[in-house]
Scaffold this motif. Structure first.
Motif, mmCIF file in Angstrom:
data_model
loop_
_atom_site.group_PDB
_atom_site.id
_atom_site.type_symbol
_atom_site.label_atom_id
_atom_site.label_comp_id
_atom_site.label_asym_id
_atom_site.label_seq_id
_atom_site.Cartn_x
_atom_site.Cartn_y
_atom_site.Cartn_z
ATOM 1 N N ALA C 13 38.962 -40.497 -20.550
ATOM 2 C CA ALA C 13 39.174 -41.661 -21.400
ATOM 3 C C ALA C 13 40.451 -41.586 -22.179
ATOM 4 C CB ALA C 13 38.032 -41.777 -22.383
ATOM 5 N N ALA C 14 41.062 -42.678 -22.275
ATOM 6 C CA ALA C 14 42.285 -42.768 -23.064
ATOM 7 C C ALA C 14 41.910 -42.918 -24.510
ATOM 8 C CB ALA C 14 43.077 -43.984 -22.613
ATOM 9 N N THR C 15 42.930 -42.918 -25.349
ATOM 10 C CA THR C 15 42.623 -42.995 -26.764
ATOM 11 C C THR C 15 42.553 -44.429 -27.211
ATOM 12 O OG1 THR C 15 44.979 -42.830 -27.192
ATOM 13 C CG2 THR C 15 43.702 -40.803 -27.256
ATOM 14 N N PHE C 16 41.715 -45.164 -26.505
ATOM 15 C CA PHE C 16 41.581 -46.522 -27.011
ATOM 16 C C PHE C 16 40.131 -46.960 -26.964
ATOM 17 C CE2 PHE C 16 40.820 -48.915 -23.076
ATOM 18 C CZ PHE C 16 41.264 -48.046 -22.122
ATOM 19 N N THR C 17 39.756 -47.815 -27.796
ATOM 20 C CA THR C 17 38.452 -48.448 -27.732
ATOM 21 C C THR C 17 38.685 -49.942 -27.735
ATOM 22 O OG1 THR C 17 38.185 -48.671 -30.090
ATOM 23 C CG2 THR C 17 37.462 -46.605 -29.099
ATOM 24 N N THR C 414 31.681 -50.731 -24.478
ATOM 25 C CA THR C 414 32.427 -49.930 -25.440
ATOM 26 C C THR C 414 33.021 -48.730 -24.711
ATOM 27 O OG1 THR C 414 30.696 -50.473 -27.012
ATOM 28 C CG2 THR C 414 32.299 -48.816 -27.683
ATOM 29 N N LEU C 415 34.319 -48.569 -24.848
ATOM 30 C CA LEU C 415 34.980 -47.455 -24.189
ATOM 31 C C LEU C 415 35.159 -46.326 -25.186
ATOM 32 C CD1 LEU C 415 37.606 -49.594 -22.325
ATOM 33 C CD2 LEU C 415 35.554 -48.546 -21.381
ATOM 34 N N VAL C 416 34.751 -45.152 -24.792
ATOM 35 C CA VAL C 416 34.782 -44.022 -25.718
ATOM 36 C C VAL C 416 35.878 -43.045 -25.300
ATOM 37 C CG1 VAL C 416 33.395 -42.225 -26.791
ATOM 38 C CG2 VAL C 416 32.295 -44.281 -25.877
ATOM 39 N N PRO C 417 36.647 -42.576 -26.256
ATOM 40 C CA PRO C 417 37.724 -41.642 -25.908
ATOM 41 C C PRO C 417 37.152 -40.306 -25.464
ATOM 42 C CG PRO C 417 37.694 -42.064 -28.278
ATOM 43 C CD PRO C 417 36.632 -42.913 -27.678
ATOM 44 N N GLU C 418 37.953 -39.614 -24.674
ATOM 45 C CA GLU C 418 37.524 -38.291 -24.243
ATOM 46 C C GLU C 418 37.670 -37.317 -25.402
ATOM 47 O OE1 GLU C 418 39.775 -35.587 -22.295
ATOM 48 O OE2 GLU C 418 41.622 -36.117 -23.283
#
Lengths: 308, 318, 463
Positions: C13-17, C414-418
């Motif tokens: 995951a990238a650093t975005f939500t 919802t996208l969660v960062p790694e």
């Protein structure tokens, strides 16, 4: 040492004439012994055939069957016929010409540089023997006892940035050839062999006015042919099988030898085609081996004898 | 004033001084003229090759093990790398696995080539075929062999080995997936792949055992087995000892098999020391720790070799 | 669409939500003050650039596609000579590639690496070259934010994806399940796995376990079950938590009670792809962008490929996501950078702004057997992406109707960062946890998690 190896040579020839081992000819006259030897011998041969040739034959079978068949019924003999298509597809998809070509280049280069270093170095240590030869010889010997693992990372870093020259050898064949040439075993093999040649030969040549180079070219090299043969086979087989090092230094796919390319291919193709690719890549060394069997075995054997 | 003693005195005096040795002045010119340059030229390939790719990396390893580097900068960290390595719980696992692997390989894999060679030595007509067969696995590139055996070790009931076992009514074995069987499985493979070399070497040695010894033993009434025990084995002692040591050193550096077959799993049960070094260097990017562990392994193996040589010095023939 | 290699598959995951869409817009694409270098670059002069990621010959369709684009590019820009390389980003050799100066002018790298690459000055600042292009202005700002630091842009995002539940539609049918109604909760996944196991020859469920993929999937599942594995600033490991324990219990149930996870647990990324593509596995958690991998590279029947949004537990946090970016060699000359940027624009972005080009490319790609319109997370604005889809509709060779559920929800998830710090080491540590649970019936999950936490915490403490 000269006497022992000379007598060894005599002995070996003698043995080839009058075969003699634990079981004597007198023993063999007894029917029981003959029977047991016959049975055990056959059993051993069968076991060897199954264990050693079996996997290759199975590989051929898997290469010409479908993936499902190989997975579900590993011992079914071609339930749906021969699938030569796998092999054709393997040739299409996998650029064997390139990978085998790379392998050939790696082998040839390793052979050449390995031979160069071993013969010239062995000559210097065993025949020319300047004052510093002792130190060099000891330094070479020392590396024999130091496992290669110690310098893996450092060697990698050296190859990336060669000291004094500042070049990066990564993704060039030099990165594989040159480190392979620094083989203490090879150097010792040659130097020990050369030490068995009577010094009078060299003294005579020197008196005749021959310089070091002429002696090397006209006396040493011809006499060392058997050992060069051994060395050639050993270096080429080692180069062909090498995996970890080429994996590290040759990451551009178009430079990889077959040993490194195969696992990568394994990820991209289905089982049957992979088996076909593996079969094709095994074919070359096996055929070469079958043709040059006796030389291989003699080489391996004498290398071992010299290990003593 | 000369007396009788004076006449004999000269005898006690130093004899006529020998002519002074021909002092060779070692100038560059004389050195070249006596072939020194040519000799040196012969050493150049070896010196360059070993210098760059053998000695220098070894020295550099010593330095690297005391540093932390990220290709841009290097910082000296003293013994921190070694401490971290020794504190790593995985180190214990790796050492245990590697030792287990090596010992098992010796128990299983050392006698097999010897026995095979002995059998082959007796089989006069089929010896060539037998030798060729035995050497075949050695010729196969490890990558192909490993991938093949990976397929053989398929844990489902349709896996090749499991199918064979099925013929005898033995249930499917998990092989590489069984934490307790993964190392024996790797040893089985390694034995198959390597026994050919031993067979050939031992066969060559066996052929050199002098007939007289056998004949003498036979005359003494020794049966076949006793001849083997009292003549063959002692005569092979030298080569056996060396091969054993080489095998130990070699198996301690196992990498390819676990790397391709199991990645060190399951649960790090097939993690070997070399695989751990690889992880340090190429997964974690920590070259300092990798070289530190390499050094420790090298020292351990050297000590092992030294100990071995000392313990067996009474037994070796050379 | 860029092929993901085994080790690079850990791109996470990238650093975005999604929230970042509303939040900081870091000047997506427009040059910050201090630019102006681009004005000095002579874009007409002859220049040579090396570009990586040329597909190997084992992937003839992708390679043909690449070569076609190369040809078209050279025609359009005759002053630029392109030397293609098959070099790819790989975790173990990246540093050496840089140190040795053999990095091509442009190469693809995963989202997870870019920030540390920027910190180590391993990539060039390309802010000035992006500003000129209208194409890049259509980049989704939150996606672009991944490649930025201090208001400067260091890479161009070229693709993005989320994790999803991949399932085999054919196996679903055989098992009497509805392929258009994939499981939406983990309990449903469990029952589906049982059905598949019973009624077909395949195993119901799979998880990858080797080469850091075990930890990667475990992290993904942990998010879906409700917890992260590190605190936000990466100083504390939170591996011991109810959610992760819940995932391990779930694995145990499927493995030892239901016996729906097969018998081979040494499975890396490529093994899993092959198993799935050959129809031996019903479902598994994987990047949703694997259509090309499965269908094009591994010969899976396109109708069998199914992807569903990753099921979430009631308190699930969301889905792990990631992508690839084009990074540029810091030793490139300004002319080379300009040319390389043009190449990226040409290769991946022209189709969004020019209908004719979009159609021509899609047509040729379809003819080569490359997938057109596969499920993906767009890197450009939604409206731009939809427009492109409408342009290439006649050439879409991917049965998009099979992915309705996924496609309709992909933007809302919802996208969660790694994990922000030392993700690779974390995954490596967790690999053995997953392997233990799957190979030992008596594995004590609490103990395993505690050991993993202690190990990783000490790695974090070292900094």
């Amino acid at each position: 040492m000269t006497a022992t190896s000379a007598s060894l040579r005599r002995r070996r020839r003698h043995e080839e004439v009058a075969e003699r081992s634990i079981i004597s000819t007198m023993d063999r006259r007894q029917p029981i012994v003959r029977a047991v030897v016959g049975i055990v011998g056959t059993a051993v041969l069968i076991a060897l055939a199954i264990a050693c040739a079996g996997p290759l034959l199975w590989l051929f079978k898997a290469a010409t069957s479908t993936s499902t068949e190989t997975l579900a019924q590993p011992f079914a003999f071609w339930p749906s016929g021969f699938h030569w298509a796998n092999i054709v597809q393997a040739f299409d998809e996998v650029d064997f010409a390139r990978y085998l070509g790379n392998t050939l280049l790696v082998c040839l280069g390793s052979w050449f540089f390995g031979l160069l270093v071993a013969t010239t170095g062995g000559y210097g240590i065993a025949v020319l023997r300047p004052a510093y030869a002792r130190i060099v010889s000891a330094a070479v010997l020392a590396t024999l006892f130091i496992p290669g693992v110690i310098s893996l990372v450092a060697l990698y870093l050296t190859v990336i940035d060669v000291p004094l020259l500042g070049v990066n050898l990564l993704n060039t064949f030099w990165a594989v050839w040159l480190p392979a040439s620094a083989s203490a075993f090879n150097v010792l093999l040659v130097s020990r062999f050369l030490m068995t040649i009577p010094r009078d030969l060299f003294d005579a040549a020197r008196i005749d006015g021959a310089g070091a180079v002429r002696v090397f070219a006209e006396i040493v090299l011809p006499m060392a042919r058997p050992i060069i043969g051994v060395l050639s086979l050993l270096t080429m087989v080692a180069a062909y099988k090498d995996f970890l090092w080429p994996l590290l230094v040759l990451n551009r796919p178009d430079l990889q030898p077959i040993s490194v390319a195969l696992p990568r291919i394994a990820d991209n193709t289905d089982l049957a085609v992979l088996m076909a690719a593996m079969f094709i890549s095994v074919l070359v060394p096996v055929l070469v081996f079958l043709v040059f069997q006796r030389q291989f075995i003699r080489a391996a054997g004498s290398a071992g004898a010299l290990k003593e | 004033m000369t007396t009788a003693t004076d006449v004999t005195a000269p005898a006690a005096v130093e004899p006529v001084v020998a002519p002074p040795p021909r002092r060779r002045r070692r100038t560059p010119v004389t050195w070249v003229r006596h072939g020194g340059l040519t000799t040196l030229l012969f050493f150049v390939p070896l010196l360059l090759s070993f210098g760059y790719f053998s000695w220098w990396p070894i020295l550099r390893s010593l330095v690297l093990s005391l540093q932390q580097t990220n290709f841009l900068t290097s910082t000296w960290v003293g013994l921190a790398n070694f401490q971290r390595v020794l504190a790593d719980p995985l180190l214990g696992t790796a050492v245990w696995n590697t030792t287990y692997f090596s010992l098992l390989a010796v128990v299983i894999g050392f006698p097999i080539p010897i026995l095979t060679a002995v059998f082959l030595a007796e089989m006069r007509r089929t010896r060539g075929l037998g030798s060729a067969l035995a050497y075949l696995p050695v010729i196969i590139p490890p990558v192909v062999a490993v991938l093949l055996w990976k397929a053989f070790y398929d844990p489902s009931e349709n896996g090749l080995f499991n199918t064979i076992l099925g013929w005898f009514g033995v249930g499917p074995i998990a092989w590489l997936n069984d934490p307790d069987l993964v190392i024996p499985s790797l040893v089985l493979y390694a034995t198959w792949a390597g026994f050919g070399t031993g067979v050939i070497i031992y066969l060559a040695t066996l052929m050199t055992i002098r007939t007289e010894l056998y004949e003498a033993a036979e005359i003494d009434g020794a049966r076949i087995l006793r001849r083997f025990w009292h003549v063959t084995l002692p005569q092979m002692r030298g080569i056996l000892l060396i091969m054993l040591l080489l095998q130990l050193i070699g198996t301690f550096q196992t990498f390819t098999e676990p790397y391709i077959m199991t990645g060190g799993g399951p649960e790090n049960r097939s993690l070997t020391i070399l695989l751990l070094i690889y992880r340090y260097a190429f997964v974690a990017g920590d070259y300092g720790r990798a070289t530190a562990l390499s050094l420790l392994l090298a020292v351990a193996l050297s000590l092992l070799s030294g100990l071995y040589m000392w313990a067996t010095r009474r037994w070796s023939t050379s | 669409m860029t092929p993901i290699r085994r080790r690079t598959a850990l791109a996470l995951a990238a650093t975005f939500t999604v929230g970042a869409l509303a939040a900081c817009s870091q000047g997506g694409g427009t040059p910050a003050d201090g630019g102006g270098e681009s004005a000095d670059v002579d874009t007409e002069a002859a220049v040579t650039i090396s570009v990586g990621n040329m597909p190997t010959t084992e992937n003839p369709e992708l390679r043909a596609d690449f070569e076609r684009k190369l040809e078209a590019f050279t025609e359009a820009y005759p002053n630029i000579t392109v030397e293609p390389e098959e070099t790819e980003w790989a975790a173990d050799t990246w540093n050496a590639l840089i140190a040795g100066g053999t990095m091509p002018n442009v190469i693809s790298a995963p989202f997870t690496e870019i920030q540390s690459m920027i910190a180590r000055q391993q990539v060039a600042d390309v802010t000035d070259y992006l500003g000129e292009s209208e194409v890049f202005s259509s980049l989704n700002p939150s996606v672009l934010a991944v490649a930025q630091a201090d208001d400067r842009t260091y890479a161009v995002p070229t693709s993005a994806w989320t994790m999803g539940l991949l399932y085999n539609r054919d196996l679903f049918e055989q098992a009497g399940l509805d392929p258009d109604a994939p499981p939406q909760t983990w309990d449903e996944v469990r029952t589906a796995a049982q059905a598949i196991q019973e009624k077909t020859d395949a195993q119901g469920f799979l998880t990858m376990t080797l080469d850091n993929t075990g930890g990667w999937v475990l992290t993904t599942m942990s998010y879906a079950f409700g917890s992260t594995l590190q605190n936000e600033d990466g100083t504390e490991a939170t591996i011991v938590n109810d959610a992760t324990a819940g995932v391990l219990d779930y694995y145990q149930q499927l493995r030892w009670e239901d016996i729906t996870m097969g018998s081979n647990f040494l499975v890396n990324y490529d093994d899993a792809v092959q198993l799935f593509a050959s129809g031996q596995v019903g479902m598994f958690v994987q990047g949703a962008d694997n259509y090309t991998n499965m269908v094009v590279k591994n010969g899976m029947d396109p109708q069998h490929f199914g992807v569903a949004p990753l099921p979430q537990q009631p308190n699930g946090l969301g889905t792990l996501s990631g992508g690839n970016l084009a990074v540029f060699s810091p030793t490139s000359t300004p002319e080379q950078l300009a040319a390389a940027v043009k190449w990226v624009e040409f290769r991946d972005f022209r189709k969004y702004t020019d209908e004719d080009i979009a159609v021509a490319e899609a047509e040729a790609a379809a003819a080569d057997g490359v997938a057109v319109g596969e499920p993906a997370l767009p890197v450009v604005d939604r409206s731009v992406y939809d427009q492109w889809l409408s342009w290439v509709e006649p050439y879409i060779n991917v049965p998009r109707e099979n992915f309705d559920l996924y496609l309709s929800t992909v933007e809302d998830v919802t996208l969660v960062p790694e994990p922000p710090v030392k993700a690779q080491e974390l995954y490596n540590t967790l690999d053995s946890v997953v392997q233990a649970v799957l190979t030992r019936e008596d594995a004590d999950t609490d103990e395993l998690l505690q050991t993993a936490q202690d190990t990783f915490q000490s790695a974090l403490d070292l900094g």
